[in-house]
Design an enzyme around this catalytic site. Sequence first.
Site, PDB file in Angstrom:
ATOM      1  N   HIS A  95       0.973  -1.316  -0.302  1.00 16.23           N
ATOM      2  CA  HIS A  95      -0.034  -0.322   0.181  1.00 16.23           C
ATOM      3  C   HIS A  95       0.734   1.318  -0.086  1.00 16.23           C
ATOM      4  CE1 HIS A  95       0.524  -0.130   4.478  1.00 16.23           C
ATOM      5  NE2 HIS A  95       0.300   0.849   4.506  1.00 16.23           N
ATOM      6  N   ASP A  96       1.520   1.463   0.620  1.00 14.11           N
ATOM      7  CA  ASP A  96       2.963   2.435   0.848  1.00 14.11           C
ATOM      8  C   ASP A  96       4.314   2.292  -0.822  1.00 14.11           C
ATOM      9  OD1 ASP A  96       1.516   3.768   2.416  1.00 14.11           O
ATOM     10  OD2 ASP A  96       3.215   2.997   4.261  1.00 14.11           O
ATOM     11  N   ASP A 151      -4.192   0.357   8.302  1.00 14.64           N
ATOM     12  CA  ASP A 151      -2.491   0.653   8.771  1.00 14.64           C
ATOM     13  C   ASP A 151      -2.877   2.122  10.359  1.00 14.64           C
ATOM     14  OD1 ASP A 151      -0.762   2.501   6.925  1.00 14.64           O
ATOM     15  OD2 ASP A 151      -2.223   3.973   6.195  1.00 14.64           O
ATOM     16  N   HIS A 199      -6.646   3.445   0.715  1.00 13.07           N
ATOM     17  CA  HIS A 199      -6.097   3.349   1.865  1.00 13.07           C
ATOM     18  C   HIS A 199      -5.960   4.713   2.748  1.00 13.07           C
ATOM     19  CE1 HIS A 199      -1.684   4.133   1.039  1.00 13.07           C
ATOM     20  NE2 HIS A 199      -1.201   4.377   2.341  1.00 13.07           N
ATOM     21  N   HIS A 200      -6.174   5.798   1.977  1.00 12.65           N
ATOM     22  CA  HIS A 200      -6.268   7.235   2.927  1.00 12.65           C
ATOM     23  C   HIS A 200      -7.499   7.515   2.306  1.00 12.65           C
ATOM     24  CE1 HIS A 200      -2.623   7.674   4.791  1.00 12.65           C
ATOM     25  NE2 HIS A 200      -1.862   7.671   4.074  1.00 12.65           N
ATOM     26  N   HIS A 242       1.325   9.410  -2.522  1.00  9.95           N
ATOM     27  CA  HIS A 242       2.079   8.253  -2.994  1.00  9.95           C
ATOM     28  C   HIS A 242       1.006   7.352  -2.482  1.00  9.95           C
ATOM     29  CE1 HIS A 242       0.554   7.905   1.465  1.00  9.95           C
ATOM     30  NE2 HIS A 242       1.175   6.448   1.102  1.00  9.95           N
ATOM     31  N   LYS A 254       5.582   5.301  -1.797  1.00  9.30           N
ATOM     32  CA  LYS A 254       6.600   6.502  -1.395  1.00  9.30           C
ATOM     33  C   LYS A 254       7.677   6.209  -1.450  1.00  9.30           C
ATOM     34  CE  LYS A 254       4.089   7.329   3.620  1.00  9.30           C
ATOM     35  NZ  LYS A 254       3.935   7.247   5.094  1.00  9.30           N
TER      36      LYS A 254
END
Length: 416
Positions: free
Chosen positions: A272-273, A354, A325-326, A301, A276
């Site tokens: 998911h990241d 998360d 996810h955000h 990201h 980044k």
Amino acid sequence: MKINLQRTITSLTTVLDLVGTDEFHHGKRVALMAAKIAEEMNWSPARCEKMLCAGMILDCGVSRAQEHRAITETLEWEGAQNHCQRGADYLAACPPLAQYADVVLRHHTRWETLLQEDLEDDLRIEANLLFLADRADFLLAPYFIGASLKNDILWEYPDLVERIAGLAGTLFAPQLVEAFRRTALRESFWLSMDPAYIEDHIEDYLCRGDPVDIGTSEALAIAGLFARVVDAKSIYTLEHSTRVARIARLLAEACGIRAEQLDCVEIAALLHDIGKLHVPEEILDKPGPLTREERAYVMRHSYDSGHILGKVFPGQPIAEWASMHHENLLGTGYPFRSQSSDIPREARLIAVADIFQALSQERPYRGHMAKSEVISRIDRLCEQGRIDPDMVKLLHSQFDRCYALATEPEQPSPNG
């Protein structure tokens, strides 16, 4: 789930080139150079493809921009072996990519040193080929302006060839240098490295070989490798992705998700990241408030993650779940401002995992939180209508197990 291994490697190479920098195809150029030199050496098509794939992942041990800059700004430097060792360790632990571990381990080792080591001849020459291609790309780097190759290369490439030739017998195997000279004294060798063409040339090589399809367990292993690369980006995110994935899988099982869909949740949570990697570590490690520009780096990201994963896992929902996810149920999240009805259950689940893990982990802008404070903050977000109450209820029912997954040191395996 079936995905193509070669194209997975190609897509993830783009990620490695985003480590705190603008994308500039370093891995793909090293790969293409290595394949062209291997072809000039009359190696078999399968061996040429091995060099292509190894070249694309040779820097998987690099997460931080400072180390990436050393690779592209210095011919040799103290500490180069560190990222080789990390990359080899990552690859050795990933069965679909383990065949590349030994050459990646030695891809910054001088030829004169390799001759003193007890190695198989094939490994020695393959590792040194990657070193030569990698350093040839270091010499080429000044000829790029943004996404364009400067025409000056057409007049100056003989000097680059001679610089490599002068290192025969010390840094590089003489036979590799001769093969490099033969192929690199053609303008086409250098023009093929232009960002406008390199993707097509990589595709041409991949089309010559037999495709290798891998299943879900192998995809999980590759996802785990890249999660380690992401988590190494900052001391404050160490093991974040792997812990989020374990929490997400536990919650997914608790709400009845099974079989391949369960594995897809874990893969999405592991990666998911991944976007980044494009965020400079000084932003991730900053102890105070972020500036507007720094915040923009962070905010993009999740979109970057979705774009990357869409190429790696075409036809799967993994990219969508990871990219959301955000998002939140109020429609004020990012990057899509999705309404609650448009956010899948799996994305809601990953979002809660998360947030929970991030709250449980020490961060540069705050210290470690007590268990009571972590769950209190989760409950507050739920009361505000930001996160899914059903997922929070599941989290409560599995709280002690989830908190252990979020915070406790990993137990060593019985086999060490």
